[in-house]
Design a protein around this motif. Structure first.
Motif, PDB file in Angstrom:
ATOM      1  N   LYS A 118     -12.322   2.529  -5.782  1.00  0.00           N
ATOM      2  CA  LYS A 118     -13.067   2.968  -4.594  1.00  0.00           C
ATOM      3  C   LYS A 118     -13.069   1.877  -3.531  1.00  0.00           C
ATOM      4  CE  LYS A 118     -16.286   6.442  -6.330  1.00  0.00           C
ATOM      5  NZ  LYS A 118     -17.718   6.772  -6.553  1.00  0.00           N
ATOM      6  N   ALA A 119     -13.275   0.638  -3.942  1.00  0.00           N
ATOM      7  CA  ALA A 119     -13.268  -0.474  -2.984  1.00  0.00           C
ATOM      8  C   ALA A 119     -11.891  -0.617  -2.342  1.00  0.00           C
ATOM      9  CB  ALA A 119     -13.689  -1.771  -3.674  1.00  0.00           C
ATOM     10  N   ILE A 120     -10.847  -0.511  -3.144  1.00  0.00           N
ATOM     11  CA  ILE A 120      -9.484  -0.582  -2.610  1.00  0.00           C
ATOM     12  C   ILE A 120      -9.255   0.569  -1.633  1.00  0.00           C
ATOM     13  CG2 ILE A 120      -7.034  -0.349  -3.227  1.00  0.00           C
ATOM     14  CD1 ILE A 120      -7.772  -1.865  -5.869  1.00  0.00           C
ATOM     15  N   HIS A 121      -9.702   1.752  -1.997  1.00  0.00           N
ATOM     16  CA  HIS A 121      -9.570   2.921  -1.129  1.00  0.00           C
ATOM     17  C   HIS A 121     -10.247   2.673   0.217  1.00  0.00           C
ATOM     18  CE1 HIS A 121     -10.330   7.180   0.130  1.00  0.00           C
ATOM     19  NE2 HIS A 121      -9.086   7.298  -0.302  1.00  0.00           N
ATOM     20  N   ASP A 122     -11.425   2.075   0.195  1.00  0.00           N
ATOM     21  CA  ASP A 122     -12.149   1.775   1.437  1.00  0.00           C
ATOM     22  C   ASP A 122     -11.374   0.794   2.314  1.00  0.00           C
ATOM     23  OD1 ASP A 122     -14.201   3.454   0.637  1.00  0.00           O
ATOM     24  OD2 ASP A 122     -15.552   1.823   0.046  1.00  0.00           O
ATOM     25  N   VAL A 123     -10.785  -0.231   1.698  1.00  0.00           N
ATOM     26  CA  VAL A 123     -10.034  -1.221   2.473  1.00  0.00           C
ATOM     27  C   VAL A 123      -8.732  -0.614   3.003  1.00  0.00           C
ATOM     28  CG1 VAL A 123      -8.995  -3.533   2.470  1.00  0.00           C
ATOM     29  CG2 VAL A 123     -11.094  -3.115   1.176  1.00  0.00           C
ATOM     30  N   LEU A 124      -8.095   0.242   2.221  1.00  0.00           N
ATOM     31  CA  LEU A 124      -6.918   0.965   2.710  1.00  0.00           C
ATOM     32  C   LEU A 124      -7.288   1.802   3.927  1.00  0.00           C
ATOM     33  CD1 LEU A 124      -5.424   2.137  -0.710  1.00  0.00           C
ATOM     34  CD2 LEU A 124      -4.258   0.631   0.928  1.00  0.00           C
ATOM     35  N   ALA A 125      -8.439   2.466   3.875  1.00  0.00           N
ATOM     36  CA  ALA A 125      -8.896   3.289   5.000  1.00  0.00           C
ATOM     37  C   ALA A 125      -9.130   2.422   6.235  1.00  0.00           C
ATOM     38  CB  ALA A 125     -10.167   4.052   4.627  1.00  0.00           C
ATOM     39  N   GLN A 126      -9.699   1.237   6.046  1.00  0.00           N
ATOM     40  CA  GLN A 126      -9.925   0.328   7.181  1.00  0.00           C
ATOM     41  C   GLN A 126      -8.595  -0.088   7.804  1.00  0.00           C
ATOM     42  OE1 GLN A 126     -12.225  -2.902   5.580  1.00  0.00           O
ATOM     43  NE2 GLN A 126     -14.132  -1.729   5.572  1.00  0.00           N
ATOM     44  N   ALA A 127      -7.631  -0.426   6.966  1.00  0.00           N
ATOM     45  CA  ALA A 127      -6.316  -0.826   7.480  1.00  0.00           C
ATOM     46  C   ALA A 127      -5.649   0.337   8.216  1.00  0.00           C
ATOM     47  CB  ALA A 127      -5.429  -1.332   6.345  1.00  0.00           C
ATOM     48  N   SER A 128      -5.793   1.538   7.692  1.00  0.00           N
ATOM     49  CA  SER A 128      -5.221   2.714   8.346  1.00  0.00           C
ATOM     50  C   SER A 128      -5.889   2.959   9.693  1.00  0.00           C
ATOM     51  CB  SER A 128      -5.362   3.943   7.447  1.00  0.00           C
ATOM     52  OG  SER A 128      -4.732   5.062   8.030  1.00  0.00           O
ATOM     53  N   GLU A 129      -7.203   2.837   9.733  1.00  0.00           N
ATOM     54  CA  GLU A 129      -7.940   3.013  10.989  1.00  0.00           C
ATOM     55  C   GLU A 129      -7.518   1.977  12.029  1.00  0.00           C
ATOM     56  OE1 GLU A 129     -12.069   2.867   9.836  1.00  0.00           O
ATOM     57  OE2 GLU A 129     -11.887   4.732   8.691  1.00  0.00           O
ATOM     58  N   ARG A 130      -7.021   0.836  11.587  1.00  0.00           N
ATOM     59  CA  ARG A 130      -6.554  -0.212  12.491  1.00  0.00           C
ATOM     60  C   ARG A 130      -5.085  -0.029  12.880  1.00  0.00           C
ATOM     61  NH1 ARG A 130      -9.797  -4.921   9.181  1.00  0.00           N
ATOM     62  NH2 ARG A 130     -11.850  -4.299   9.962  1.00  0.00           N
ATOM     63  N   GLY A 131      -4.524   1.128  12.504  1.00  0.00           N
ATOM     64  CA  GLY A 131      -3.180   1.470  12.945  1.00  0.00           C
ATOM     65  C   GLY A 131      -2.055   1.140  11.987  1.00  0.00           C
ATOM     66  N   HIS A 132      -2.350   0.915  10.707  1.00  0.00           N
ATOM     67  CA  HIS A 132      -1.322   0.508   9.754  1.00  0.00           C
ATOM     68  C   HIS A 132      -0.986   1.568   8.700  1.00  0.00           C
ATOM     69  CE1 HIS A 132      -1.455  -3.526  11.439  1.00  0.00           C
ATOM     70  NE2 HIS A 132      -2.777  -3.419  11.435  1.00  0.00           N
ATOM     71  N   GLY A 133      -1.362   2.803   8.964  1.00  0.00           N
ATOM     72  CA  GLY A 133      -1.144   3.866   7.985  1.00  0.00           C
ATOM     73  C   GLY A 133       0.306   4.112   7.617  1.00  0.00           C
ATOM     74  N   ASP A 134       1.224   3.905   8.570  1.00  0.00           N
ATOM     75  CA  ASP A 134       2.644   4.123   8.304  1.00  0.00           C
ATOM     76  C   ASP A 134       3.342   2.859   7.811  1.00  0.00           C
ATOM     77  OD1 ASP A 134       2.536   6.806   9.049  1.00  0.00           O
ATOM     78  OD2 ASP A 134       2.947   6.353  11.154  1.00  0.00           O
ATOM     79  N   SER A 135       2.622   1.746   7.800  1.00  0.00           N
ATOM     80  CA  SER A 135       3.178   0.478   7.311  1.00  0.00           C
ATOM     81  C   SER A 135       3.185   0.471   5.788  1.00  0.00           C
ATOM     82  CB  SER A 135       2.318  -0.693   7.797  1.00  0.00           C
ATOM     83  OG  SER A 135       2.293  -0.745   9.208  1.00  0.00           O
ATOM     84  N   ASP A 136       3.832  -0.519   5.213  1.00  0.00           N
ATOM     85  CA  ASP A 136       3.827  -0.678   3.766  1.00  0.00           C
ATOM     86  C   ASP A 136       2.391  -0.844   3.269  1.00  0.00           C
ATOM     87  OD1 ASP A 136       5.567  -1.239   1.292  1.00  0.00           O
ATOM     88  OD2 ASP A 136       4.099  -2.867   1.255  1.00  0.00           O
ATOM     89  N   MET A 137       2.153  -0.444   2.032  1.00  0.00           N
ATOM     90  CA  MET A 137       0.809  -0.545   1.477  1.00  0.00           C
ATOM     91  C   MET A 137       0.281  -1.974   1.474  1.00  0.00           C
ATOM     92  SD  MET A 137       1.247   0.135  -2.566  1.00  0.00           S
ATOM     93  CE  MET A 137       2.678  -0.464  -3.423  1.00  0.00           C
ATOM     94  N   SER A 138       1.165  -2.960   1.532  1.00  0.00           N
ATOM     95  CA  SER A 138       0.711  -4.352   1.604  1.00  0.00           C
ATOM     96  C   SER A 138      -0.020  -4.636   2.901  1.00  0.00           C
ATOM     97  CB  SER A 138       1.890  -5.316   1.422  1.00  0.00           C
ATOM     98  OG  SER A 138       2.852  -5.116   2.434  1.00  0.00           O
ATOM     99  N   ALA A 139       0.069  -3.717   3.870  1.00  0.00           N
ATOM    100  CA  ALA A 139      -0.689  -3.848   5.113  1.00  0.00           C
ATOM    101  C   ALA A 139      -2.175  -3.654   4.863  1.00  0.00           C
ATOM    102  CB  ALA A 139      -0.173  -2.873   6.163  1.00  0.00           C
ATOM    103  N   ILE A 140      -2.565  -3.416   3.619  1.00  0.00           N
ATOM    104  CA  ILE A 140      -3.981  -3.438   3.250  1.00  0.00           C
ATOM    105  C   ILE A 140      -4.581  -4.783   3.672  1.00  0.00           C
ATOM    106  CG2 ILE A 140      -3.597  -4.275   0.894  1.00  0.00           C
ATOM    107  CD1 ILE A 140      -5.977  -2.575  -0.014  1.00  0.00           C
ATOM    108  N   TYR A 141      -3.712  -5.779   3.766  1.00  0.00           N
ATOM    109  CA  TYR A 141      -4.109  -7.103   4.260  1.00  0.00           C
ATOM    110  C   TYR A 141      -4.934  -6.981   5.541  1.00  0.00           C
ATOM    111  CZ  TYR A 141      -3.351 -11.358   7.023  1.00  0.00           C
ATOM    112  OH  TYR A 141      -3.530 -12.460   7.835  1.00  0.00           O
ATOM    113  N   HIS A 142      -4.558  -6.073   6.426  1.00  0.00           N
ATOM    114  CA  HIS A 142      -5.246  -5.891   7.702  1.00  0.00           C
ATOM    115  C   HIS A 142      -6.643  -5.311   7.525  1.00  0.00           C
ATOM    116  CE1 HIS A 142      -1.839  -7.207  10.029  1.00  0.00           C
ATOM    117  NE2 HIS A 142      -1.074  -6.389   9.344  1.00  0.00           N
ATOM    118  N   GLY A 143      -6.909  -4.726   6.385  1.00  0.00           N
ATOM    119  CA  GLY A 143      -8.263  -4.255   6.080  1.00  0.00           C
ATOM    120  C   GLY A 143      -9.181  -5.384   5.657  1.00  0.00           C
ATOM    121  N   PHE A 144      -8.610  -6.503   5.264  1.00  0.00           N
ATOM    122  CA  PHE A 144      -9.412  -7.665   4.858  1.00  0.00           C
ATOM    123  C   PHE A 144      -9.661  -8.622   6.018  1.00  0.00           C
ATOM    124  CE2 PHE A 144      -7.425  -6.584   0.685  1.00  0.00           C
ATOM    125  CZ  PHE A 144      -8.603  -6.316   0.005  1.00  0.00           C
ATOM    126  N   ARG A 145      -8.991  -8.425   7.143  1.00  0.00           N
ATOM    127  CA  ARG A 145      -9.117  -9.326   8.298  1.00  0.00           C
ATOM    128  C   ARG A 145     -10.102  -8.799   9.300  1.00  0.00           C
ATOM    129  NH1 ARG A 145      -8.295 -13.853   7.187  1.00  0.00           N
ATOM    130  NH2 ARG A 145      -7.966 -14.414   9.315  1.00  0.00           N
TER     131      ARG A 145
END
Length: 167
Positions: free
Chosen positions: A140-167
């Motif tokens: 669930k926590a990972i899902h939330d951070v993935l959602a944050q990264a997607s909201e920041r415009g990285h949904g079509d990027s590689d899943m490693s762009a989850i990094y942007h959810g931590f910044r």
């Protein structure tokens, strides 16, 4: 199947299979043509899909933990490359973490598996965990951070762009 774009292009996918034993010999040549190896889970249809959820849970954990470690090192003013140097070759090392981590450090988020696809999979994993009374807190926590990264415009990027959810 377990694998991303490059393993698929190289015929190095891991094939996950389940179904009647008498069908193995008929389908194995097809699996051999597209995969590096096949894991036969059971004779029950659907069990391979269950293992796929387990494997995807692990993959998401590795990618999220790697991305978070990079972001944490940066926030502490530590060169995140030292993280990878420190784990290299040890018990906590992972080739997958090294690959994904080095891509993050290089700012290379060319999709092997898109972040929004990983988010969808995280949702499926959460549902499956809840259905069998397994605590899904980490996913669930990972899902939330993935959602944050997607909201920041990285949904079509590689899943490693989850990094942007931590910044």
């Amino acid at each position: 199947m377990l694998g991303t774009k490059q393993p698929a292009e190289n015929g190095q996918l891991l094939v996950l299979a389940s179904g009647p034993t008498e069908l193995k010999s008929r389908v194995q040549p097809i699996f051999d043509a597209i995969g590096q190896r096949t894991v036969w889970v059971s004779d029950k249809p659907g069990d391979a899909s269950k293992l796929k959820l387990v494997l995807n849970s692990w993959v998401l954990s590795v990618v999220a933990g790697t991305a978070q470690s990079i972001a944490f090192a940066e926030s502490l003013g530590i060169d995140p490359a030292l993280f990878f140097e420190s784990i290299a070759g040890g018990a906590t090392d992972s080739p997958y973490a090294q690959i994904k981590g080095k891509a993050v450090l290089a700012g290379n988020f060319e999709p092997s598996f898109a972040l929004d696809g990983a988010s969808k999979d995280a949702g499926l994993i959460i549902e499956a965990m809840e259905a069998v009374s397994t605590n899904p807190t980490v996913v669930k926590a990972i899902h939330d951070v993935l959602a944050q990264a997607s909201e920041r415009g990285h949904g079509d990027s590689d899943m490693s762009a989850i990094y942007h959810g931590f910044r």
